[in-house]
Design a protein around this motif. Structure first.
Motif, short mmCIF file in Angstrom:
data_model
loop_
_atom_site.label_atom_id
_atom_site.label_comp_id
_atom_site.label_asym_id
_atom_site.label_seq_id
_atom_site.Cartn_x
_atom_site.Cartn_y
_atom_site.Cartn_z
N ASN A 1 23.35 -14.86 -15.45
CA ASN A 1 23.99 -13.65 -14.93
C ASN A 1 25.32 -13.93 -14.22
N LEU B 1 19.29 -15.44 -12.46
CA LEU B 1 20.06 -15.01 -11.29
C LEU B 1 21.07 -16.05 -10.83
N CYS C 1 19.23 -6.83 -7.48
CA CYS C 1 20.04 -8.05 -7.38
C CYS C 1 20.14 -8.68 -8.76
N THR C 2 21.37 -8.90 -9.24
CA THR C 2 21.54 -9.55 -10.53
C THR C 2 22.05 -10.99 -10.40
N VAL C 3 22.61 -11.33 -9.24
CA VAL C 3 23.19 -12.66 -9.04
C VAL C 3 22.84 -13.17 -7.63
N VAL D 1 15.73 -8.48 -5.18
CA VAL D 1 15.33 -9.02 -6.48
C VAL D 1 14.10 -8.29 -6.99
N ASP E 1 27.26 -5.52 -11.45
CA ASP E 1 26.48 -6.65 -10.96
C ASP E 1 26.42 -6.58 -9.44
#
Length: 397
Positions: free
Chosen positions: A335, A331, A298-300, A293, A269
């Protein structure tokens, strides 16, 4: 209006015409039972959200804005209990139903020393009955603080910590020792004078050769305690690979695009700041979070230092067309919950916690939280709501 009482009454359920479910946004009814989303018919009348957006509560994996409530001015500190009560209200007002507070344990001392961390743990325990949101600790451990290893291991083993992050701010601070204004800022936070701060930094830096083995021991302790582990501000691909091999599956604020790419190739992540999205870029020269993103790197998104940011950033991404609202909302909810090992929240689905927020998005660019539900209880509301007759469960469609 603040709906909190010492003995809150659980809601029987929630119904609305714009509920974010597994298949998108649509009409849905969510019965509640025991603080979780249930199946079947609700046991009583449901809160009617009408045309407000109903979204899973925000899970903030990294937020240290509480430091400003504790120490609003350098050298001016207030009791944690009152400060955290205020922070809890801020979280609810901005749709954050789960907060992982970034508590730093550092060689610096002062606000980021052991004494303040212990005050945080004590206040969290004392205030828990009065909180509306769920509060946990994200321990930010400064890698050169070798004398703090055993303390951190004890905290993790005792369940005081939900997530560990390895930080290494000493080299950057060392480069600024010639900037007297910056050193004064560091010293004020550390509650000492400039000369003492310089002495602490130099003393910590003498043990550089011991840092890798110490961090390996700390990470192993976190994994033994079942905690997810992050590395903070990875500067390059080699650093990310190094921490990945030790079990750090989260790259928190990677400093280059190439580092973020490596993290995603490894299945890690990647956390970026929601304020970065809101401001149109990083204030420190790090990668642009909106671009990350867009590129799938970007996951978070985390609040970092500004609690309103996750809500605002998700809607901003959707308005720009960088991501659909459901994808942008992942996000800040699904996640981060998964990354933090919180498998019981993050989406509005049967069996999971009934953590939801009702959002008025009628003014473009200015979403407002009208109600926050945590564990099936209405904890914050800015308006009155009607009730709908008991209804069978209905997923968004």
């Amino acid at each position: 209006m603040d709906t909190y009482t010492s003995q809150p009454t659980p809601l029987a359920g929630l119904t609305g015409r714009r509920v974010l479910g597994a298949d998108g946004i649509g009409a849905a009814t969510l019965p509640f039972d025991g603080g979780r989303i249930a199946t079947g018919r609700s046991a009583g009348a449901c809160l009617d959200a009408g045309d407000l957006l109903v979204l899973p509560g925000i899970v903030d994996i990294h937020g240290d804005a509480f430091e400003r409530a504790v120490m609003p001015r350098p050298g001016v500190s207030f009791p944690y209990q009152a400060a955290l009560f205020d922070v809890d209200r801020q979280l609810l007002a901005h749709g954050i139903t789960t907060e992982l507070h970034g508590v730093t344990l550092s060689w610096e001392g002062g606000l980021r020393g052991e004494a303040y961390a212990l005050r945080m743990f004590d206040a969290l325990e004392r205030q828990r009955p009065f909180f509306g949101a769920s509060h946990f600790v994200h321990l930010r451990f400064e890698s050169y603080h070798l004398t703090g290893i055993d303390t951190a291991l004890d905290w993790m083993a005792s369940g005081k910590v939900k997530l560990l992050a390895i930080n290494d701010h000493l080299p950057g601070m060392a480069r600024r020792l010639g900037d007297e204004l910056k050193v004064v800022q560091y010293a004020d936070r550390a509650e000492c004078d400039s000369d003492t701060f310089r002495s602490r930094l130099r003393q910590a830096s003498q043990h550089a050769a011991e840092v890798p083995a110490a961090m390996a021991r700390l990470i192993a302790g976190a994994r033994a305690a079942g905690l997810p582990v992050a590395s903070h501000d990875d500067p390059d691909r080699a650093t990310r690979q190094h921490y990945h091999r030790q079990g750090c599956a989260i790259a928190e604020f990677p400093l280059t695009v190439e580092t973020a790419q490596m993290a995603r190739q490894l299945g890690n992540d990647t956390v970026f700041g929601a304020p970065n999205v809101m401001r149109g870029g990083s204030h420190t020269g790090a990668p642009d979070a909106t671009e990350m993103v867009s590129a799938g790197l970007c996951t978070v998104l985390a609040s970092d230092y500004y609690y309103p940011a996750p809500l605002q950033a998700a809607f901003h991404l959707a308005r720009l067309g960088v991501a659909s609202l459901p994808a942008a909302w992942d996000l800040v909810s699904r996640n981060p919950a998964r990354a933090a090992g919180l498998r019981d929240r993050g989406t509005l689905a049967p069996g999971l916690r009934a953590d939801a927020i009702l959002v008025d998005d009628s003014v473009p660019g200015f979403p407002r939280v009208c109600a926050t539900i945590v564990g099936g209880v209405l904890r914050h509301a800015t308006q009155g709501f009607g009730l709908a007759a008991p209804q069978p469960a209905r997923a968004a469609a």
